[in-house]
Structure formats: C-alpha cells, structure tokens
Motif scaffolding. Structure first.
Motif, PDB file in Angstrom:
ATOM      1  N   HIS A   1      42.935 -27.328   5.563  1.00  0.00           N
ATOM      2  CA  HIS A   1      44.378 -27.451   5.794  1.00  0.00           C
ATOM      3  C   HIS A   1      45.110 -26.344   5.060  1.00  0.00           C
ATOM      4  CE1 HIS A   1      44.781 -30.355   2.121  1.00  0.00           C
ATOM      5  NE2 HIS A   1      44.036 -29.322   1.870  1.00  0.00           N
TER       6      HIS A   1
ATOM      7  N   LEU B   1      49.426 -24.054  19.774  1.00  0.00           N
ATOM      8  CA  LEU B   1      49.921 -25.277  19.150  1.00  0.00           C
ATOM      9  C   LEU B   1      51.387 -25.111  18.785  1.00  0.00           C
ATOM     10  CD1 LEU B   1      46.967 -26.166  16.847  1.00  0.00           C
ATOM     11  CD2 LEU B   1      47.810 -27.487  18.737  1.00  0.00           C
TER      12      LEU B   1
ATOM     13  N   ASN C   1      48.590 -20.999  12.733  1.00  0.00           N
ATOM     14  CA  ASN C   1      47.677 -21.935  13.388  1.00  0.00           C
ATOM     15  C   ASN C   1      46.262 -21.408  13.416  1.00  0.00           C
ATOM     16  OD1 ASN C   1      49.984 -23.265  13.918  1.00  0.00           O
ATOM     17  ND2 ASN C   1      50.044 -22.780  16.078  1.00  0.00           N
TER      18      ASN C   1
ATOM     19  N   THR D   1      44.342 -22.306  19.626  1.00  0.00           N
ATOM     20  CA  THR D   1      45.160 -22.738  18.492  1.00  0.00           C
ATOM     21  C   THR D   1      46.497 -22.007  18.466  1.00  0.00           C
ATOM     22  OG1 THR D   1      44.183 -21.099  17.041  1.00  0.00           O
ATOM     23  CG2 THR D   1      43.146 -23.245  17.101  1.00  0.00           C
TER      24      THR D   1
ATOM     25  N   TYR E   1      42.223 -23.110  11.393  1.00  0.00           N
ATOM     26  CA  TYR E   1      41.069 -23.298  12.282  1.00  0.00           C
ATOM     27  C   TYR E   1      39.905 -22.425  11.839  1.00  0.00           C
ATOM     28  CZ  TYR E   1      38.067 -23.147  16.316  1.00  0.00           C
ATOM     29  OH  TYR E   1      36.962 -23.195  17.116  1.00  0.00           O
TER      30      TYR E   1
ATOM     31  N   ALA F   1      48.739 -32.394  13.072  1.00  0.00           N
ATOM     32  CA  ALA F   1      49.917 -31.624  13.442  1.00  0.00           C
ATOM     33  C   ALA F   1      51.106 -32.076  12.611  1.00  0.00           C
ATOM     34  CB  ALA F   1      50.208 -31.808  14.919  1.00  0.00           C
TER      35      ALA F   1
ATOM     36  N   GLU G   1      42.833 -30.842  22.168  1.00  0.00           N
ATOM     37  CA  GLU G   1      41.647 -31.327  21.452  1.00  0.00           C
ATOM     38  C   GLU G   1      40.481 -31.521  22.408  1.00  0.00           C
ATOM     39  OE1 GLU G   1      42.801 -34.759  19.212  1.00  0.00           O
ATOM     40  OE2 GLU G   1      44.234 -33.627  18.010  1.00  0.00           O
TER      41      GLU G   1
ATOM     42  N   GLU H   1      53.162 -28.343  19.229  1.00  0.00           N
ATOM     43  CA  GLU H   1      52.325 -28.943  18.215  1.00  0.00           C
ATOM     44  C   GLU H   1      52.412 -30.467  18.255  1.00  0.00           C
ATOM     45  OE1 GLU H   1      51.690 -27.041  14.016  1.00  0.00           O
ATOM     46  OE2 GLU H   1      53.405 -28.363  14.023  1.00  0.00           O
TER      47      GLU H   1
ATOM     48  N   ILE I   1      43.448 -32.103  15.246  1.00  0.00           N
ATOM     49  CA  ILE I   1      44.485 -31.285  14.631  1.00  0.00           C
ATOM     50  C   ILE I   1      45.466 -32.199  13.943  1.00  0.00           C
ATOM     51  CG2 ILE I   1      46.295 -29.603  15.047  1.00  0.00           C
ATOM     52  CD1 ILE I   1      44.607 -29.183  17.799  1.00  0.00           C
TER      53      ILE I   1
ATOM     54  N   ARG J   1      50.473 -31.284  21.773  1.00  0.00           N
ATOM     55  CA  ARG J   1      49.150 -30.631  21.792  1.00  0.00           C
ATOM     56  C   ARG J   1      48.462 -30.637  23.136  1.00  0.00           C
ATOM     57  NH1 ARG J   1      46.986 -33.731  16.979  1.00  0.00           N
ATOM     58  NH2 ARG J   1      48.446 -35.085  17.914  1.00  0.00           N
TER      59      ARG J   1
ATOM     60  N   PHE K   1      42.792 -28.851  10.311  1.00  0.00           N
ATOM     61  CA  PHE K   1      41.860 -28.975  11.422  1.00  0.00           C
ATOM     62  C   PHE K   1      40.645 -29.734  10.918  1.00  0.00           C
ATOM     63  CE2 PHE K   1      43.224 -26.291  15.011  1.00  0.00           C
ATOM     64  CZ  PHE K   1      44.367 -25.763  14.455  1.00  0.00           C
TER      65      PHE K   1
END
Lengths: 367, 168, 373, 151
Positions: free
Chosen positions: A303, A67, A75, A64, A79, A330, A49, A364, A328, A367, A313
C-alpha cells in the motif's frame, strides 16, 4: 404553528456537473435540507479485478492506470510494489527515486484538481480551476516527457521504471519546484481567506476523529480529522525514510480543513521533490525481470499513500503467469462510506461541497 | 484573527484575478499553433517494419487487450514470416507494451503523430502494408533512444510562461 | 419638482414628446421602439462577447476569437445555433405556463427600457415616476422565472424557481431603499432629472447607496455570488433546465437584457448617466455601462457563491440595515444641513461606509451560529 | 513502520479466551473459524494494548472449494497491524458475520464482496448489490464465473 412540508427525493447524478464522474446521490430533501442520502455507484464498473485475473502480471500495469485516472502514477506504484514483494524483485536505487519523484508530482497534480474542482463546486466560475490546471498542465507535460502520454502513464515496471528520465527533465522539474510555492501562495491568496468560501466551508461536513477512523477513511480526509496517519511515515515504503517532510493535520475535520490539508500537502510534496532531485543517484533504472514473470505461490499486500488515501493492492499468486486474485483497496470507495454521516442535516448546496471535499475518482470507486 | 474578516479576503482574491488580466494566456491556438509533443510520445498509431520483423508474435502476446492479430507461417527457407498482421486502433490503448516486447527492438514502433481520426470504426483497423512507415507517419522515440535524439525538443509550459519573475 | 409626483397624469406623460424628434406620437413610438430593441439586442450581444472575452482574460486564456474579428460574431453564431436547435417540451410540463414563461421573463425587461435615458431626451417616454416604473416592472421577471420552474415539472427547476423568488423578495427591499436615497437628493422620480441633478456623480454622495444597489442588482440579475438560481454545480441550470431552442434563447436574452438594464440603471443613478465631457452622450453611457458590467464579470470570475440561508441573511441582516441607515443619513442631511459643501458630504459618506462595513462584519456572520468563521 | 504483529503471539492470547477458534497460525496471518469472527474481532478492537481501531480493507478470495475472507486490521494508536482470515466452507450459501457494527468502514466493502463474490454478511444493515444492478445473475469474481457470460 408549523407548516407541513413533504420531503421529496431528488437524484443528483448519474449525470450531474459536480459528481466528478458518473456517481448518483439519491437525496431526500426537506426544502433545501438533506434528510437522507444514498450513494448509488457502479456506473463505471468495469470489473478490473476480474479482468486482471485474465491477464498476465505485466499486462495488468496499464489496467491500474485506469483506476484513479487523474493520478495514474500513484496507481502503478502499489501494484508493482505488490508484485515485487511477491516475486522478491530488488529495485535499483535510482528507480526508487524516480518513482518517488513521479508519485509526489502526481500528488500535487491530483490535489490541484481536487482543490480546483472543490472551488468549482462552490461556484467560482472556473477561475481557480483554470489556475490550478495551469500547474497541473506543467506536471502533466513532464509526465509526457518521461513516458509519452499525458493521462495513462503506464510508467512503472517490476523492478524499476520503464525508461530513465531524459536529460531535460531535471532542469524543467527544478523550474517547476522553484515556482510551485509561489503558485500555492497565489491559491491561498485567492481562496484561503475569502469570506464567502470560509462561510461555505468552515464547520460544514464535520467528520469527527473517531468516526473517521471507524469508517476506515484515509488520506487527506483522515488527516483533516486530526489523525496523524500517513503511510509514507507510519509504514514507510520505497525510500521515503530518507526525506524530511511533515504530515499536515488539522483539528476539526470540516471541509475547510480538508482543503487546507491538501494545500499543505502540496507544499510538503514540493519539499520532498526538492530533496529527491538533490539525492537522485545515477545508475540503472530497471532490474532484470523475466517478461513471463511467475511469482511463487503466496500473497502480498502493498500500500502507498496515494493522493486520495491509502491505495493498496492485495495479490494472490498461484505460480502462474496470471494473478490468481487481485484486490484493490480503493481509497475513494472507502472514503465514501463516511459521506452519509457528513451530509445529513446540511443544505443541498453543502452536500455538493462535502462530496467535492472528499475528492473521489469514480474510476477508482467503481473499478 | 483581529482585522481579518472585513471583506479583505475577497479583496485579495479580486486583486489576484486582476493581476491575471495582464498575464500571457497559457492556451495555444491549436490548429495554427502547435506545440511539440514529447519525444517519447505514444502516438495514436503503431508502425510496423516488415524487413526487421522476425514474426515471433511477441507483440501480439504482450498486448493486454489483444488488438494485434498476427498470423505467421514457415516460409520455404524454414524462416517464420508474417502472413497477416492486423491492428485495431479502435481497441488499442497505446500502452507501448508491444514495443517493449519486441525482441529485435526495431520491428514495431509507436508513431510520433497523435492526430488520427476516421469517420468509420472499420477504417481504424489497419493491416499489413497500411501499418508500414510512410510519409504521413513519423516514428516516435518511445523505447527507441536513437530515434528520440532526432526529434525536436518538447515544448513545456514551465518554460513557456516564465517571464522574468519567478512565477508569471 | 416635488409636486410632479402628486399631479401625475398618464396621458400627459405619454404625450410628452422630446422636442427634437420629428413626426407624430405614433411614428415616434414605432421608430424609437425599434431602435430601442435593436439597441438592446446589440448591447446584449456585445455584453455576451465582452463577458466571455474578459472572463477568458481573467482565466489566463483568450476567450472566443474565431468567429469574426476578435470573435465578435461568436454570440451571433451561438444565437443561430440555439435557435436552430430542437425545441423540446417535456411531456409532463404544464404546457401553457411553460410556453408563457420566457415571454413573461423577457417582456418586462424590454418595457423598462422605455424610461432609461440614452441621452438627453432620447427615451421612449419621460415618465415622471420613472424609477417606480423600473422597480415595479423589473420584479415581474421573477414571475416568469417561477413560471418556468413550475411549468417544467422538474425538481431542479422548482428548487431554482423557489430560490429565485426568495432571493428577489429579499433583495428588492434594500435595492429600492438604496434608490430612495438618490431620489431624495434629486427630488424627482424621473430618470432624466436624476441624471440632470448629478453635478458630481451620486456614487460619491451616496457610496452606501451605491454599494447596496450594486450588490442588490447582482442578486437581481442572478449573478455571482448570488447565482443560486441557476447554480450549475448544485441544481445544474435551475429554472431553465428543461428549456431548449428558442425558449432558452429567450431566457438567455431576458437574463442579459436585465444585465444591460441594471448596468444602464447603475450608470444613470450613480455614475452620471449620459453626461460627460468631450465624447457624445450615448458613448458615455455605453462606457459607463461596460465599466459596471466589467466589475460584475470581475466578481463573477473570482467569488464562490453563497448558500441560500447565507444569501438571505446577507440581504436582511447586512444590506437592509445599511440601506436604512443610508436613508436616514441622507434625510438628515437634506433636512438639517442642506447647504453643506458636496465634498464634505463625499468624505463623510465614505467614512461612514467604511465604518459601517467594519462594524457590520464584526457582528454579522453568514449562516448564523451554525457556521463560525 | 507499521509493525505486523506476530500472529502466533496473538494466537496464544486468543487461545485463553477462544480455545477452539483458531484454525491455523501462519507467519503473516491468523486463520480463525467463522463462528468466532465477531467475538475475536471485538476482542482485538477493544483490548487496550491491541486496539485495532482501523479496518484497512476486507477482501475475499475464491479458492474454488472454499472462500477465504481477509481482514487487515491496523491500530492507529500503536501502529501495528494484523491480517485476520476466515474460511467459509459452504460453497452453496456462504455466510459470514458482518463487521459493520465494529467498523463502519466495512459497509461498502462487504456490499462489494456480497455483490462480486456472493458472500452473505449476517447483520449487515443494507446488504444489496453495490456495483451491479439488482437483477444481475451470478457473482462475477467467483472462479466458476467465466469471463464471457451473457451478462
């Protein structure tokens, strides 16, 4: 007469064959029974992040990938969706279809890995794992065909996907889709009725419905607990509303149900793929987007239903080339919240299986 | 349920593994037996074309990790030229964004080769002439559809293991 | 025959030489010990190779095929690799126990081979209490394993070692009881005579016994689905987690020698041992051993492993009653119906086996009431 | 589709009970005062026709002079959602009420925010660093924490 026993603390991980990465579980055991656990994470924390704040929007796409590295396509998707929402970029229809094809293939691939490694945690000597990797390999082959790499795809772009699919992709995918149900039947034959597997999974690690919702659990775990909650249906994104598919749910929420949900989701994904191949329209795959994208000030949350759960995201833009904040959501991390409730009172061997049935990816989580 | 829990689940599984005894192995014997990789392979090297490069440094800017180090200067004819380009393949993540960023389209390529190993990290840093096209380095079709057509078709496991029956 | 047990005399037993072997007692002893150990090591290497190749084929891959023809020398390469590795002893280990453990695990297994008939008369000693000797010695292995778990001062090790002891105690009983059925049929504890008595292999006359013995021996050699002792997904390698180098190699050898031993015993007790048409007897024994081991590998490549409580329940609630019923049935048959035709017995035994499995699985649930299937 | 509830409607309902709680009503979110966070959250969770039983995510954004906490609430029964925000204007020692009692799913996320943003959650049962080690200095996701500190 009761024997006085002394609880002892054992560290499962960070380097342990069934922690699926560098995860540490500090377990307090009474003999073989788990009395308490504490998940200790962060061994793979890379500060994604924070790194994302230092790069521009496009350069964050490869980030991404890293992740949930066993499901990179899934992923990329939320994003780029978040950025598209923020910058109001329209996506060509063909690109939407390609994205869905990729996401669903990725779901199959990720669930194959999840079920295979769950079987491994149960102690089958790599056989189901190997069979499932065979199918995963076929899918990864196709990913390699479209984007040139097998693990970190970096395929989605703002306003579409980086390449159109090659000509030989669709025939190969058709072949995969037509053979896949047969292979899923084989997995069922190998695992679903196996008495030892049933004894190990049924009733183990029950996650009740209320607790599952309260713990913000998502994905197959939530559905195994009997909540019909699939982002693809309840908050339909992309062109998912054009496909017929069911949300497989189970009732009890034990490890076996989580296993069943994954197997059935693979079948549903195959269904979606079949329809997507049929409906795939011709046309452009990438909208014109400035390489130095500067979305207007604002925030967006996108999402999707990733294989592991709701992957979202949250982007904040300050009208510069770089995102002001990227958060994120996750699924792996949040699904872990429920681990403690599920594990306590079970045996050490069950703890491993319950952990395996959550299906986390440490990339993930940390991260 | 009825007659289901008499070890028949185990028997079914055993039958399946037994069936797999007679299937063709899906593995390949790597150094001798090589499969064709994708035509768009993002191979483990970046190939640079000095002749077409306009020294705009777009690739260096596009790189997410900054492994491309490019210094340019105005030549005598007021045109930009590359003084020095260094790429650290120990850092490179082979995402291909540099290839996409190239405005002329044929100054930077990813390689089709994917076997690249050195004993020292410092040897992974290549610069200038070392980055040029050579006999050992083949250009990949990533982002270059014209090159893509010339490369051999990818070997797919889907096609490889199919032997008559729908799944075998 | 039956009297030989009571008139057992160790010196007598030790002095019995097979008639066709030259030299005196000590020469015979020395030569045959070397031959036996060579036989064990070669078969262990072959077993390792066989297991890896076969598991490879079950998993639709090839298995080791680089070192030597068909990868035959892979195990040898592995041995060289393991032996040249650094031998690490943990600082806080109980050094004496740690050092002794591999030997305590290996030696009893080697000793048991003294009574296993490779062919008629080809055995170190033809003990008239052969089976008793086998059972007694093969249990010692678990002491070695427990010593390893205790001595390495590691939590995973001790869990593994505890599991092993619990498992051995549970499975020894049905295992021995299933052998008693064979002994009743033969009327002798000597392995040679057991082989000699098998006009039709005892697997046909004693299917329940074979079933119990086979599962029990899986547990005895810590094979899937009873490999809780070294369950890699739970306690990584169990008791041998701290062992490396030659000590680990010794454990490895002990484990596989036990596998060889139990394959040989299964072949001897239930499959007619070295007897068979056309081929030389030693070859027949090897074929039978490999066949038994192939099934073990097949099981290993298919089944998940039990949980500890399920495993114990399986031994006490499922195998032990089966073994007792088998014993009862065999005794009844010998006392009341000794002249029955073998084929009737064969049919009857199989019918009883199937019926018993059906009945038992109805009432038996691994894991008790906590886990419903 | 998950319906994003109109924040002004919710704000009207909230005004009856918590007249001073609402700072701002934007199109997509509702910004409330930190003191009322727990009360409003439990109101939103327990009111029958709202029933936000699922806390989708929590995050925190550092706007340099204040921290903004973002809560996305979802109701799995009615399939609607609401973004709730609260601003934390004590940059020295930001403290917010913990949501763990209402939604267990907040547990790890609050620990994450505590770890990376340095916001203390009052009432969290196990508030300690989750990703970084205990001796770590600073909070990396804050804007004043540059990318290349010695840590």
């Amino acid at each position: 007469m009761t024997l006085k026993t002394e609880p002892f603390v054992i560290n499962l991980g960070p380097v342990h064959p069934s922690t699926h990465g560098v995860f540490r579980l500090r377990a307090t055991l009474d003999g073989e029974v788990v009395m308490d656990i504490e998940p200790i994470i962060g061994y793979l924390h890379r500060g994604i992040e924070k790194i994302a704040e230092g790069r521009n929007y496009k350069q964050d796409i490869p980030l991404t990938d890293r992740l949930d590295y066993v499901a990179s396509m899934s992923n990329n998707l939320p994003y780029v969706m978040a950025v598209e929402k923020l910058a109001e970029i329209a996506v060509p229809e063909r690109a939407e279809y390609i994205r869905i094809i990729m996401a669903e293939m990725q779901r199959i691939a990720s669930h194959l890995l999840a079920v295979g490694s769950l079987a491994n945690d149960l102690g089958t000597f790599f056989t189901p794992f190997q069979y499932m990797f065979r199918e995963r390999e076929k899918i990864v082959d196709l990913f390699e065909m479209v984007c040139g790499q097998r693990l970190l795809y970096n395929y989605m772009r703002f306003g579409g996907v980086s390449h159109d699919i090659p000509d030989e992709f669709i025939p190969a995918l058709c072949k995969l889709v037509s053979t896949m149900p047969g292979f899923i039947d084989e997995y069922d034959q190998l695992l679903a009725e196996n008495e030892i597997l049933l004894a190990r999974l049924k009733g183990v690690g029950i996650l009740p419905k209320e607790l599952a919702i309260n713990s913000s659990v998502s994905g197959p775990m939530l559905r195994a607990s009997g909540v019909e909650w699939d982002i693809r249906k309840v908050d339909s994104y992309s062109v998912y509303d054009r496909f017929n598919f069911d949300i497989p749910t189970e009732v009890i929420g034990d490890c076996y149900d989580r296993y069943r949900v994954r197997i059935q989701e693979m079948r549903q994904s195959v269904r979606i793929l079949e329809q997507a191949i049929e409906q795939l329209p011709p046309g452009e795959v990438l909208a014109k987007v400035s390489p130095r994208l500067k979305p207007p000030v604002g925030e967006a949350y996108a999402h999707i239903e990733a294989p592991k759960g709701e992957l979202g995201f949250y982007l904040v833009s300050d009208n510069s080339e770089k995102p002001y904040r990227l958060h994120i959501r996750a699924p792996s991390l949040i699904n872990l919240t429920a681990l403690r409730e599920m594990v306590i009172g079970w045996k050490l061997a069950d703890a491993i299986v319950i952990f395996g049935s959550i299906d986390i990816c440490l990339g993930e989580v940390d991260r | 349920m009825g007659f289901r829990r008499y070890g028949n689940g185990i028997a079914k599984g055993m039958a399946l593994t037994f069936k797999h005894l007679f299937r063709k192995p899906i593995t390949t014997q790597y150094p001798e037996e090589r499969l064709n990789v994708s035509r768009r392979t993002r191979g483990t090297q970046i190939i640079w074309n000095r002749d077409t490069c306009i020294a705009c440094s777009a690739c260096a800017r596009a790189c997410p990790i900054g492994c491309i180090d490019m210094s340019t200067s105005r030549g005598e004819d007021k045109k930009l030229k590359v003084d020095n380009i260094t790429i650290d393949f120990g850092l490179c993540i082979f995402c291909g964004l540099c290839v996409e960023a190239c405005p002329v389209g044929n100054a930077i390529f990813l390689s089709y080769n994917w076997e690249y190993a050195e004993y020292q990290r410092s040897k992974l840093v290549l610069s200038n002439d070392e980055l040029l096209y050579s006999n050992t380095k083949q250009v990949s079709g990533y982002y270059h559809p014209d090159v893509e057509k010339t490369l051999p078709e990818q070997t797919l496991l889907v096609n490889r293991t199919n032997r008559g029956k729908p799944w075998d | 025959m039956q009297t030989s047990v009571t008139s057992f005399n160790p010196t007598f037993a030790f002095n019995t030489l097979p008639p066709d072997w030259p030299g005196n007692f000590w020469l015979h002893w020395l030569v045959f010990t070397i031959i036996l150990i060579a036989f064990i090591i070669v078969s262990v290497i072959m077993f390792i190779w066989f297991e890896r190749r076969l598991i490879g084929r079950f998993q639709i891959r090839l298995g080791p095929n680089r070192v030597g023809p068909f990868g035959l020398f892979q195990a040898i390469a592995d041995v060289i690799k393991i032996l040249t590795k650094e031998d690490i002893v943990p600082q806080k280990a109980d050094k004496v126990v740690f050092w002794l453990a591999p030997l305590v695990a290996l030696v009893p297994v080697l000793m048991v081979f003294a009574v296993v008939p490779l062919q008629s008369g080809a055995m170190l000693v033809d003990l008239n209490i052969g089976i008793l000797y086998v059972v007694a010695l093969s249990s010692i292995v678990s002491i070695g394993i427990f010593m390893a778990g205790w001595g390495s001062n590691n939590k995973y090790s001790i869990i593994g070692a505890m599991r092993d002891v619990a498992q051995l105690i549970s499975y020894e009983i049905p295992l021995v009881l299933s052998i008693v059925g064979v002994v009743l049929l033969t009327g002798s504890l000597s392995l040679t005579e057991i082989v000699g008595a098998q006009n039709i292999p005892f697997i046909l006359l004693q299917p329940i016994g074979f079933f119990v013995f086979f599962i029990g021996s899986l547990a005895e050699i810590n094979r899937c689905p009873f490999d809780l002792v070294e369950a890699e997904s739970e306690i990584i390698a169990g008791y041998n987690i701290e062992f490396s180098g030659s000590k680990f190699a010794t454990f490895f050898l002990a484990e596989y020698s036990e596998a060889v031993l139990l394959s040989a015993l299964t072949a001897t007790l239930f499959l007619g041992g070295w007897s068979g048409p056309l081929l030389p007897p030693i070859l027949w024994l090897l074929i039978k051993m490999f066949a038994v081991f192939a099934i073990i590998i097949w099981i290993r490549s298919t089944l998940p492993r039990f949980r500890i409580d399920q495993m114990m329940a399986f031994a006490w609630k499922f195998l032990l009653p089966l073994a007792l019923i088998n014993l009862l049935l065999t005794s009844l048959q010998i006392v009341f119906w000794p002249e029955a035709s073998s084929w009737i017995i064969v049919l009857l035994s199989f019918a009883i086996l199937v019926a018993l499995i059906l009945v038992w699985s109805k009432s038996f649930k691994p894991g008790g009431n906590k886990v419903g299937i | 589709m998950t319906v994003a509830l109109s924040s002004s409607e919710i704000a009207d309902r909230l005004k009856n009970q918590f007249p001073e709680a609402i700072t701002e009503t934007k199109k997509e979110c509702l910004i409330i005062k930190g003191d009322f966070l727990l009360d409003i959250a439990s109101f939103l969770k327990n009111t029958p026709d709202l029933e936000f039983n699922y806390l989708s995510y929590i995050t925190c954004v550092d706007y340099k002079d204040y921290f903004e906490l973002v809560y996305q609430l979802v109701s799995t029964k009615h399939n609607h959602s609401l973004v709730l925000k609260t601003q934390c204007r004590q940059p020295e020692e930001p403290i917010v009420d913990s949501m763990v009692d209402l939604w267990k799913g907040a547990d790890f996320q609050e620990r994450e925010i505590y770890d990376l943003m340095g916001i203390t959650f009052k009432g969290h049962p196990n508030l300690k660093r989750i990703f970084l080690w205990d001796g770590f200095q600073g909070h990396p996701l804050r804007k004043d924490n540059s990318n290349d500190t010695e840590n």
